[in-house]
Design an enzyme around this catalytic site. Structure first.
Site, PDB file in Angstrom:
ATOM      1  N   CYS A 114      55.132  40.407  55.680  1.00  0.00           N
ATOM      2  CA  CYS A 114      55.133  39.183  56.486  1.00  0.00           C
ATOM      3  C   CYS A 114      55.541  39.429  57.936  1.00  0.00           C
ATOM      4  O   CYS A 114      54.862  38.984  58.869  1.00  0.00           O
ATOM      5  CB  CYS A 114      56.015  38.113  55.852  1.00  0.00           C
ATOM      6  SG  CYS A 114      57.787  38.530  55.739  1.00  0.00           S
ATOM      7  N   HIS A 120      61.639  35.813  55.067  1.00  0.00           N
ATOM      8  CA  HIS A 120      60.192  35.624  55.090  1.00  0.00           C
ATOM      9  C   HIS A 120      59.836  34.859  56.363  1.00  0.00           C
ATOM     10  O   HIS A 120      60.617  34.033  56.834  1.00  0.00           O
ATOM     11  CB  HIS A 120      59.719  34.858  53.855  1.00  0.00           C
ATOM     12  CG  HIS A 120      58.228  34.828  53.710  1.00  0.00           C
ATOM     13  ND1 HIS A 120      57.477  35.964  53.488  1.00  0.00           N
ATOM     14  CD2 HIS A 120      57.339  33.819  53.798  1.00  0.00           C
ATOM     15  CE1 HIS A 120      56.198  35.630  53.418  1.00  0.00           C
ATOM     16  NE2 HIS A 120      56.090  34.332  53.620  1.00  0.00           N
ATOM     17  N   HIS A 160      50.233  33.911  56.413  1.00  0.00           N
ATOM     18  CA  HIS A 160      51.302  34.888  56.168  1.00  0.00           C
ATOM     19  C   HIS A 160      50.864  35.961  55.190  1.00  0.00           C
ATOM     20  O   HIS A 160      49.835  35.837  54.528  1.00  0.00           O
ATOM     21  CB  HIS A 160      52.574  34.183  55.660  1.00  0.00           C
ATOM     22  CG  HIS A 160      52.437  33.551  54.313  1.00  0.00           C
ATOM     23  ND1 HIS A 160      53.454  33.586  53.386  1.00  0.00           N
ATOM     24  CD2 HIS A 160      51.431  32.857  53.719  1.00  0.00           C
ATOM     25  CE1 HIS A 160      53.091  32.934  52.284  1.00  0.00           C
ATOM     26  NE2 HIS A 160      51.862  32.487  52.471  1.00  0.00           N
TER      27      HIS A 160
END
Length: 180
Positions: free
Chosen positions: A87, A137, A149
């Site tokens: 990510c 994240h 993502h």
């Protein structure tokens, strides 16, 4: 990038199109440069974009458009290529392809950004997941309730565009990088 100003000298690393470089010296059609990561080397002057201090033309102006070129790439913890990316690597590489350097990891990206109110969020801003100061994240906000993502979520394991509601991680924060 070469060790010496000669096409036959050893390659020491590669510079990506749009990557910021510092020119330290010019000699006989060559430029001794240093990457933003501290790698020194030599490139032919003609590959530098005049007046910008970058290598080659940056292929993207918008990090979201750069990130979309990774759609479908497999998720790989620590990865930064289309063969595998995580990510924060996606966010880092998307910005890097626009000629802008930001930190590599999600918590560092969170620190480099400014938190904004959800009512102020716009496409291209970041959605940060995890406790404040400990992001685990990060994703691009696309608008309309959607994110872009790289996710290792079971059954997905790739770079995707999907509804934010599909991500079952909280808390979330909205961030803006002023380096846009």
């Amino acid at each position: 990038m070469r060790v010496a100003p000669d096409d036959s000298s050893e390659q020491v690393t590669q510079a990506l199109a749009g990557e910021p470089l510092t020119v330290e010296e010019r000699r006989d059609g060559w430029a001794r440069i240093r990457t933003a990561y501290g790698y020194p080397g030599w490139l032919r002057e003609e590959v530098l974009v005049a007046g910008t201090g970058t290598f080659g033309a940056s292929p993207f102006d918008d990090p979201v458009e750069a990130a979309r070129t990774y759609l479908g790439a497999p998720y790989e913890w620590g990865g930064m290529t289309k063969r595998g990316i995580d990510c924060s690597g996606l966010v880092h590489m998307a910005y890097r392809q626009t000629g802008r350097l930001i930190p590599r990891d999600a918590d560092q990206q969170e620190d480099a950004a400014t938190e904004i109110d959800e009512s102020d969020v716009r496409p291209g801003d970041l959605v940060c997941f995890g406790d404040p100061g400990a992001a685990h994240h990060i994703a691009f906000w696309l608008g309309g309730g959607r994110i872009l993502h790289a996710t290792g979520r079971e059954g997905v394991n790739a770079v995707v565009e999907e509804p934010l509601e599909n991500v079952d991680e909280r808390p979330i924060r909205w961030l803006r990088l002023t380096n846009r």
